[in-house]
Design a protein around this motif. Structure first.
Motif, PDB file in Angstrom:
ATOM      1  N   LEU A 183       6.925   6.069  -8.280  1.00  0.00           N
ATOM      2  CA  LEU A 183       7.027   4.614  -8.111  1.00  0.00           C
ATOM      3  C   LEU A 183       8.390   4.220  -7.542  1.00  0.00           C
ATOM      4  O   LEU A 183       8.482   3.309  -6.712  1.00  0.00           O
ATOM      5  N   LEU A 184       9.442   4.900  -8.002  1.00  0.00           N
ATOM      6  CA  LEU A 184      10.786   4.621  -7.467  1.00  0.00           C
ATOM      7  C   LEU A 184      10.849   4.980  -5.984  1.00  0.00           C
ATOM      8  O   LEU A 184      11.449   4.250  -5.186  1.00  0.00           O
ATOM      9  N   SER A 206      -1.565   8.891  -4.623  1.00  0.00           N
ATOM     10  CA  SER A 206      -1.941   7.481  -4.504  1.00  0.00           C
ATOM     11  C   SER A 206      -1.637   6.729  -5.801  1.00  0.00           C
ATOM     12  O   SER A 206      -1.770   7.268  -6.906  1.00  0.00           O
ATOM     13  N   GLU A 207      -1.225   5.489  -5.642  1.00  0.00           N
ATOM     14  CA  GLU A 207      -1.042   4.621  -6.812  1.00  0.00           C
ATOM     15  C   GLU A 207      -2.396   4.284  -7.418  1.00  0.00           C
ATOM     16  O   GLU A 207      -3.429   4.386  -6.762  1.00  0.00           O
ATOM     17  N   ILE A 253      -6.539  -0.663  -5.401  1.00  0.00           N
ATOM     18  CA  ILE A 253      -6.916   0.684  -4.953  1.00  0.00           C
ATOM     19  C   ILE A 253      -8.270   1.088  -5.542  1.00  0.00           C
ATOM     20  O   ILE A 253      -9.109   1.677  -4.852  1.00  0.00           O
ATOM     21  N   GLU A 254      -8.484   0.764  -6.812  1.00  0.00           N
ATOM     22  CA  GLU A 254      -9.774   1.087  -7.438  1.00  0.00           C
ATOM     23  C   GLU A 254     -10.927   0.395  -6.718  1.00  0.00           C
ATOM     24  O   GLU A 254     -11.991   0.980  -6.520  1.00  0.00           O
ATOM     25  N   LYS A 267      -5.823   8.664  -0.997  1.00  0.00           N
ATOM     26  CA  LYS A 267      -5.396   9.931  -1.590  1.00  0.00           C
ATOM     27  C   LYS A 267      -3.882  10.020  -1.762  1.00  0.00           C
ATOM     28  O   LYS A 267      -3.386  10.824  -2.538  1.00  0.00           O
ATOM     29  N   SER A 268      -3.141   9.203  -1.020  1.00  0.00           N
ATOM     30  CA  SER A 268      -1.679   9.299  -1.046  1.00  0.00           C
ATOM     31  C   SER A 268      -1.049   7.921  -1.211  1.00  0.00           C
ATOM     32  O   SER A 268      -1.730   6.890  -1.123  1.00  0.00           O
ATOM     33  N   ALA A 269       0.274   7.929  -1.418  1.00  0.00           N
ATOM     34  CA  ALA A 269       1.008   6.666  -1.531  1.00  0.00           C
ATOM     35  C   ALA A 269       0.953   5.890  -0.220  1.00  0.00           C
ATOM     36  O   ALA A 269       0.956   4.652  -0.233  1.00  0.00           O
TER      37      ALA A 269
END
Length: 423
Positions: free
Chosen positions: A339-340, A373-374, A379-380, A390-392
């Motif tokens: 997250l940072l 991924s977040e 996103i859900e 799949k990724s950030a």
């Protein structure tokens, strides 16, 4: 019919461009549609058209009805003197130049296919949908989506860069100070982000530079400024923090009247402000010149090592000052460091590279693609339509898509919307 749709149709030539004629039967050949103007003035600048074999160079104005020209008072505005073609959906009146000559008008409705019109109407049909294209989203080609998400991710970085640029201006271009403020906000997460940000803004970074050689001094500074040292607790560690903070407060003339209060309610103990502030203090105690280290770091594993810090010893057996708990080492987790990276580190690296004239987009994209991924409601919801995040980079792209396109009905500026209209 919306004017934006007519802009889109003209800009991308999504109509029958052969055998175009004005409402008076003059032939139109398009050399260039012009440059789309998103500010005041004509809708397209510097178009080049042949009308009845006469080459014209100038501007194009678009309306739903011809009479909108007068509704918008363009006849009184010099900016519209060089309009060479008036494009409308429906022609209901002639429009004149100042010399009383008629401006040629193209009525588009006779040159757009029924399929394009039906696709447009279906996309914008109001049916209590989460997003306009939710029934067709799953059918969008992965290649189109992946390319669009990368572009959206870079758009989101640009938006975050503007926030960083404002903080830089306030701090007189002190990158370390801006990093401190942004990290503080993200250490606070959603619940205490604003509180931690106001805390960081209340401390001149020069004070932190002078205090960071002693972990307890840093903790006293952060806990004291946050208002967490105002309780009557008989504990050696707590009393030492109070004494240290009172000294710092007097020495540096600290004020915390504008610092927002911290919240514990409905937080997991690992996210209590006490724990996060101690970890934050440890980060600055263990790493001098943190900004320089971040700029020099490019590999994901190296970022995880850099941010592998824990609370001070007292917090091994506490989550709050009052109550002792089962002993556990409270390190920053990989998911928290992610997250940072997403919200602070990568935007900061992007902005710094932009300022010094370097192109690090490919490196940042590579790092963002390597981060998981977040997980959030946006996103859900997208994954329920088509499991693709799949990724950030994907999740940040989807957040940008939902907030800046879907919620604002900007389907005509969206690669997904474009695909569905011209399918």
């Amino acid at each position: 019919m919306q004017e934006d749709f007519l802009h889109y149709i003209w800009k991308h030539k999504k109509f029958q461009i052969n055998h175009l004629k004005t409402i008076t039967g003059e032939s139109i050949i398009i050399n260039t549609v012009g440059q789309h103007n998103l500010n005041s003035g004509p809708d397209f600048f510097n178009a080049q058209l042949s009308i009845n074999d006469q080459l014209w160079a100038g501007n194009v104005e678009i309306h739903v009805k011809s009479s909108d020209w007068f509704l918008h008072h363009h006849e009184k505005d010099k900016a519209y003197d060089n309009v060479i073609l008036h494009i409308v959906w429906e022609h209901d009146t002639d429009v004149y130049r100042k010399d009383h000559t008629v401006i040629p008008t193209l009525e588009l409705k006779d040159f757009i296919s029924k399929d394009v019109l039906n696709n447009y109407k279906n996309l914008f049909a109001k049916q209590n949908k989460w997003i306009n294209c939710e029934h067709d989203f799953a059918g969008i080609d992965d290649f189109i989506l992946n390319n669009w998400l990368e572009r959206l991710y870079l758009e989101r970085l640009e938006r975050k860069a503007k926030t960083i640029e404002l903080l830089l201006k306030e701090s007189k271009n002190d990158w370390e100070a801006v990093l401190f403020q942004m990290l503080a906000k993200n250490f606070g997460l959603k619940v205490n982000g604003d509180s931690f940000f106001s805390l960081a803004k209340s401390i001149d970074f020069s004070i932190l530079r002078k205090s960071r050689y002693n972990r307890q001094t840093l903790e006293a500074l952060l806990f004291g400024q946050s208002g967490l040292l105002n309780q009557d607790i008989e504990d050696v560690y707590y009393l030492n923090l109070i004494r240290e903070y009172q000294f710092l407060k007097q020495k540096f003339k600290l004020e915390n009247g504008h610092v927002l209060p911290c919240h514990f309610f409905r937080l997991r103990p690992s996210n209590f402000p006490t724990i996060r502030l101690s970890q934050f203090a440890s980060l600055y105690y263990e790493h001098q010149n943190l900004f320089s280290k971040i700029i020099e770091t490019n590999h994901l594993d190296d970022f995880y090592k850099l941010f592998k810090v824990s609370t001070s010893m007292f917090w091994d057996t506490h989550y709050t000052f009052q109550k002792e708990s089962k002993s556990s080492k409270k390190m920053l987790t990989k998911s928290f460091i992610d997250l940072l990276l997403i919200n602070t580190i990568l935007p900061l690296k992007f902005c710094y590279a932009k300022q010094i004239g370097e192109d690090v987009n490919s490196d940042i994209v590579k790092t963002a693609t390597s981060i998981a991924s977040e997980k959030n409601s946006i996103i859900e919801a997208f994954n329920s339509l088509k499991k693709i995040s799949k990724s950030a980079l994907d999740s940040q792209g989807f957040i940008q898509l939902k907030t800046e396109y879907c919620d604002k009905n900007k389907c005509l500026q969206c690669a997904v919307g474009n695909t569905l209209i011209i399918k």
